[in-house]
Enzyme design. Structure first.
Site, PDB file in Angstrom:
ATOM      1  N   GLU A   5      68.535  49.852  36.975  1.00 10.83           N
ATOM      2  CA  GLU A   5      69.778  50.099  37.707  1.00 10.83           C
ATOM      3  C   GLU A   5      69.591  50.997  38.913  1.00 10.83           C
ATOM      4  O   GLU A   5      70.012  50.660  40.014  1.00 10.83           O
ATOM      5  CB  GLU A   5      70.830  50.712  36.773  1.00 10.83           C
ATOM      6  CG  GLU A   5      72.151  51.003  37.462  1.00 10.83           C
ATOM      7  CD  GLU A   5      73.268  51.377  36.507  1.00 10.83           C
ATOM      8  OE1 GLU A   5      74.124  52.203  36.890  1.00 10.83           O
ATOM      9  OE2 GLU A   5      73.299  50.853  35.374  1.00 10.83           O
ATOM     10  N   ASP A  35      68.254  56.006  33.208  1.00 14.28           N
ATOM     11  CA  ASP A  35      69.460  56.713  32.784  1.00 14.28           C
ATOM     12  C   ASP A  35      69.483  58.130  33.346  1.00 14.28           C
ATOM     13  O   ASP A  35      70.493  58.583  33.880  1.00 14.28           O
ATOM     14  CB  ASP A  35      69.535  56.763  31.254  1.00 14.28           C
ATOM     15  CG  ASP A  35      69.803  55.391  30.647  1.00 14.28           C
ATOM     16  OD1 ASP A  35      70.045  54.446  31.409  1.00 14.28           O
ATOM     17  OD2 ASP A  35      69.770  55.274  29.415  1.00 14.28           O
TER      18      ASP A  35
END
Length: 345
Positions: free
Chosen positions: A245, A15
């Site tokens: 990600e 993140d």
């Protein structure tokens, strides 16, 4: 413009990695950014030099907040502090408010990208939040890609970088990078094909409890790398195991064979997300290769029994190159964010 980015570090570094890449890419395009984060400690190794146009501020739930910027981006539905949202609502010209969602290849992303969420109650009553979805098609928000990425990739010196890391790499060695949530024993048979292999393991699970390696595999433990050097690691490798990600996207820009370990969810929806990406990535590939790669990825995510060997390297590499070329034809995420804001404010 001034952009306020809000990020909570949940249980991994991804993140914050996405938030920092976005903040610095905005700065490279003439914007200013304030990054509000509840745990910025990883920036000490991720971005030790900082960025003069990015101000890192500690997340706080109470106290006085400054005047909001022109754009407020909450990453991954983290909900900015109520006091900050109240200041947004009280501004003569409220800022653009965007919720930057997690990346997915699923079809709902195209339907949901750009949708409005009017705020009818709470500190932000009267404001409108917009959902912005990264993705792999022109109907989504795209992927993070710096404007100079292609030029840096073309100028990269693989041998020099590997030597600077003290790896002792020999030109006949296959280079494999390993970044994972958990390591699976299936990795060792895949690499035990007799080809000399240098395994570059990142800190964390990739370095924990390394068992007896095949005779042809040599392990090198890496320190935490800056974001730029992590890109270099992916460019230097012949095969990349990535997770989450941020590293997943960077592996696609590297355009060498990669295996993705998706973030596992209790309800099992991660399996659908994994298959949705493979459906797009493998479109147009021959049936045999598609079956092999799908089996490999599902095994690495504990969704199937592991295959005996890796897919053909040349076919795999060609598929990765085609995929990157298709993505490069689309606009990048930062540029699309700027266009999205300019069209509405």
């Amino acid at each position: 413009m001034l952009w306020d980015l809000f990020c909570r570090v949940i249980d991994n570094h991804g993140d914050l990695g996405v938030a920092w890449r976005l903040a610095t890419d905005l700065s490279a395009r003439g914007e200013r950014a304030r990054l509000w984060v509840d745990d910025a400690s990883a920036l000490a190794w991720m971005a030790p030099q900082g960025n003069a146009r990015v101000q890192v501020l500690p997340w706080r739930d109470e106290g006085d907040f400054p005047e909001p910027g022109d754009v407020v981006v909450e990453l991954f539905g983290c909900d900015p502090p109520a006091g900050f949202v109240a200041r947004m609502a009280a501004s003569p010209k409220p800022p653009a408010w965007i919720n930057l969602e997690y990346l997915s290849a699923e079809r709902y992303v195209e339907r949901s990208h750009g949708l409005q969420s009017p705020q009818f109650s709470g500190p932000g009553a009267g404001l409108v939040k917009f959902f912005f979805y990264p993705g792999f098609t022109p109907a989504t928000g795209g992927l993070l890609r710096e404007r100079d990425l292609q030029a840096r990739r073309a100028a990269f010196d693989r041998a020099a970088w590997l030597a600077a890391q003290g790896t002792g790499w020999q030109p006949d060695e296959r280079v494999v990078s390993l970044f994972c949530y958990r390591r699976l024993d299936a990795l060792w048979p895949w690499l035990a094909d007799g080809r000399p292999t240098l395994l570059l393991a990142t800190p964390g699970a990739a370095q924990a409890d390394v068992p007896g390696l095949p005779a042809n595999v040599r392990l090198h433990r890496l320190p935490w790398l800056t974001q730029r050097d992590y890109d270099h690691l992916l460019w230097a490798a012949d095969l990349n195991f990535v997770r989450g990600e941020d590293s997943f996207v960077r592996a696609q820009w590297a355009a060498v064979p990669f295996v993705w370990q998706i973030y596992e969810q209790d309800d099992g929806v991660h399996a659908e997300k994994l298959d949705a990406f493979l459906d797009r990535f493998l479109a147009g590939s021959n049936a045999a290769f598609s079956l092999e790669l799908r089996a490999l990825w599902r095994a690495w995510n504990r969704l199937a029994e592991p295959p005996a060997a890796l897919p053909d390297d040349a076919t795999w590499r060609a598929a990765c190159a085609r995929w990157r070329q298709s993505l490069e034809k689309q606009h990048d995420l930062t540029g699309r964010l700027q266009e999205f804001v300019a069209a509405r404010w």
